[in-house]
Design an enzyme around this catalytic site. Structure first.
Site, mmCIF file in Angstrom:
data_model
loop_
_atom_site.group_PDB
_atom_site.id
_atom_site.type_symbol
_atom_site.label_atom_id
_atom_site.label_comp_id
_atom_site.label_asym_id
_atom_site.label_seq_id
_atom_site.Cartn_x
_atom_site.Cartn_y
_atom_site.Cartn_z
ATOM 1 N N ARG A 240 -14.792 4.691 -10.210
ATOM 2 C CA ARG A 240 -14.135 3.869 -11.242
ATOM 3 C C ARG A 240 -15.066 2.778 -11.786
ATOM 4 O O ARG A 240 -14.938 2.348 -12.926
ATOM 5 C CB ARG A 240 -12.848 3.262 -10.703
ATOM 6 N N ASP B 157 -5.790 0.311 -9.255
ATOM 7 C CA ASP B 157 -7.003 1.106 -9.464
ATOM 8 C C ASP B 157 -7.657 0.833 -10.818
ATOM 9 O O ASP B 157 -8.747 1.346 -11.090
ATOM 10 C CB ASP B 157 -6.672 2.602 -9.360
ATOM 11 N N SER C 72 0.823 -1.213 0.000
ATOM 12 C CA SER C 72 0.000 0.000 0.000
ATOM 13 C C SER C 72 0.853 1.257 0.000
ATOM 14 O O SER C 72 1.604 1.519 0.942
ATOM 15 C CB SER C 72 -0.909 0.014 1.228
HETATM 16 C C1 S3P Z 1 -2.991 5.718 -3.665
HETATM 17 C C2 S3P Z 1 -2.655 4.434 -3.364
HETATM 18 C C3 S3P Z 1 -3.516 3.277 -3.649
HETATM 19 C C4 S3P Z 1 -4.604 3.631 -4.660
HETATM 20 C C5 S3P Z 1 -5.268 4.931 -4.360
HETATM 21 C C6 S3P Z 1 -4.259 6.062 -4.369
HETATM 22 C C7 S3P Z 1 -2.062 6.810 -3.310
HETATM 23 O O1 S3P Z 1 -4.151 2.856 -2.461
HETATM 24 O O2 S3P Z 1 -5.579 2.599 -4.715
HETATM 25 O O3 S3P Z 1 -6.257 5.214 -5.327
HETATM 26 O O4 S3P Z 1 -2.228 7.945 -3.822
HETATM 27 O O5 S3P Z 1 -1.136 6.565 -2.534
HETATM 28 P P1 S3P Z 1 -3.461 1.760 -1.490
HETATM 29 O O6 S3P Z 1 -2.272 2.364 -0.895
HETATM 30 O O7 S3P Z 1 -4.538 1.447 -0.480
HETATM 31 O O8 S3P Z 1 -3.156 0.578 -2.364
#
Ligand code: S3P
Length: 436
Positions: free
Chosen positions: A390, A318, A170
């Site tokens: 989305r 995403d 993440s």
């Molecule tokens: C993001 C990280 C992702 C992504 C989100 C934006 C970011 O989430 O799904 O739309 O800007 O750091 P996760 O860290 O939960 O995977």
């Protein structure tokens, strides 16, 4: 549930040249780092969507003078690391997980108390993934039962760096800890189980912070300063993804998407579509403000089903709703595994996409950590996005290959990441109408 619906007539093709709105991840970070910097940060290409505006408004509420956005231009008068002020009430972050998780880290090291709230979707998403490691650093954050928002952060905590092996891939968790690490004593390190988007690290370096990387580990030392700089936000590959899928599946399409960010931690959608047989060219590759960009030319091509490589999952996290529509139009079976994170996004994207695909006559079998989709035809029908931007935009593209009209319910939240989606899509050939 919002009243906005999309109505789509079947068929059509996508052609022309367009620039989709600015990258959401980079837009959030430009406001956060610009606010903490010394000096004036000029941002261009900023996403004027509800999510990044929630971040902008939060910093205004904490006393930062921010001009704009006007045609993507924002001017941030940085207040320095210790310059944020007690806001006049809770910070409402709407639908935005990135705002809440990154701000938890950034605000854990302030002198004042602050409460973070969000809408029903955000208030049902897991926050312990940030509050637990932040507590190890010394942060004082209270959550609702189950580790949900609202989050109440107590000021005055003294933070110390930790070396954190992150249990899930993440970027939000990684970024939250690095932002807290700016205020912590000593070194803060995060080790990721697989590469995730690295915009925080790149932008911190642009603002003069030394961020080091050894393999899967990224570290910084607290106590430094940020120096204002210009930020050019490229077009969002996650918004481009709907058009990459739409133009790939609609016979006769030839579409160019301009100035798209192609950071290798974000290009899973291109890699996966190419493996399915898509015809995507990267033109005029260049670097813009520390991020690689290119124009993407996509032409229709026959797609075939694949087993999605596990290492591509975090790099396309995403884009799976759009990729599932591509899979429904491909020949043969597509299998996704290792994507349980999709269940805790703005909606449970595995279940909501499976329900919608099934409603349109597609053979889609959700699994605990992915989905199995049999390619073939897409029928007409009604689907609901469950307030997930989305999901709404992915099903809009499905109409290009559907045998009948598609109605999509609860589309208001498209404005969180892609204001003007229906107008821009119509301009390049999608048969879409908005209805209230
Ligand atoms: C993001 C990280 C992702 C992504 C989100 C934006 C970011 O989430 O799904 O739309 O800007 O750091 P996760 O860290 O939960 O995977």
């Amino acid at each position: 549930m919002s009243d906005l619906k999309f109505h789509l007539q079947p068929g059509g093709q996508l052609s022309g040249k367009i620039r989709v709105p600015g990258d959401k991840s980079i837009s959030h970070r430009s406001i956060m780092l610009g606010s903490l910097a010394e000096g004036v940060t000029e941002v261009s290409g900023f996403l004027q969507g509800e999510d990044s505006l929630a971040t902008l408004n939060a910093f205004r509420q904490m006393g930062v003078r921010i001009e704009g956005p006007e045609e993507g231009r924002v001017t941030i008068y940085g207040v320095g690391m210790a310059g944020l002020q007690l806001p006049d009430g809770p910070l409402d972050l709407g639908n935005s997980g990135t705002s809440m998780r990154l701000l938890s880290g950034l605000l854990a090291g302030q002198t004042f108390d602050v409460t973070l709230t969000g809408d029903a979707s955000l208030s049902g998403r897991p926050m312990r993934r940030v509050t637990d490691p932040l507590a190890l650093m010394g942060a004082q954050i209270e959550t609702e039962a189950g580790g949900m928002a609202p989050l109440v952060i107590s000021g005055g905590a003294s933070l110390k760096g930790i070396d954190y092996p992150m249990p899930m891939a993440s970027a939000q968790v990684k970024s939250s800890l690095l932002l807290a690490g700016l205020y912590a004593q000593g070194e803060t390190c995060v080790t990721e189980p697989a590469p995730t988007r690295d915009h925080t690290e790149r932008m911190l370096r642009g603002f003069g912070v030394a961020v080091t990387r050894r393999g899967h580990q990224v570290c910084l030392t607290g106590g430094g300063k940020l120096q204002a700089t210009a930020v050019d936000v490229p077009a969002d590959i996650s918004s481009a993804a709907f058009f990459l899928v739409g133009a790939s599946i609609a016979e006769g399409s030839d579409l160019t998407l301009q100035h798209v960010g192609i950071n290798p931690t974000r290009t899973g959608v291109i890699n996966i579509l190419r493996e399915m047989g898509a015809h995507i060219e990267l033109l005029n590759e260049r670097s813009s403000g520390g991020e690689p960009v290119a124009d993407l030319r996509v032409r229709a091509a026959p797609l075939h089903g694949i087993e999605i490589p596990l290492e591509q999952v975090p790099l396309a996290i995403d884009e799976f709703p759009a990729l599932f529509v591509a899979a429904a139009c491909a020949e043969g079976e597509t299998v996704l595994r290792g994507a349980e994170e999709l269940r805790v996004k703005e909606s449970d994207r595995i279940q909501v996409m499976a329900d919608g695909l099934i409603a349109l006559g597609v053979d889609a079998q959700p699994t605990q950590d992915g989905i199995v989709i049999q390619g073939g035809g897409i029928g007409g029908g009604t689907v609901t996005s469950h307030g997930d931007h989305r999901i709404a935009m992915s099903f809009a593209m499905a109409a290009l290959r559907a045998s009948g009209p598609i109605e999509i319910l609860d589309c208001e939240n498209v404005n969180t990441s892609f204001p003007g989606f229906s107008g821009l899509s119509k301009q390049v050939g999608l048969n879409i109408e908005e209805l209230k």
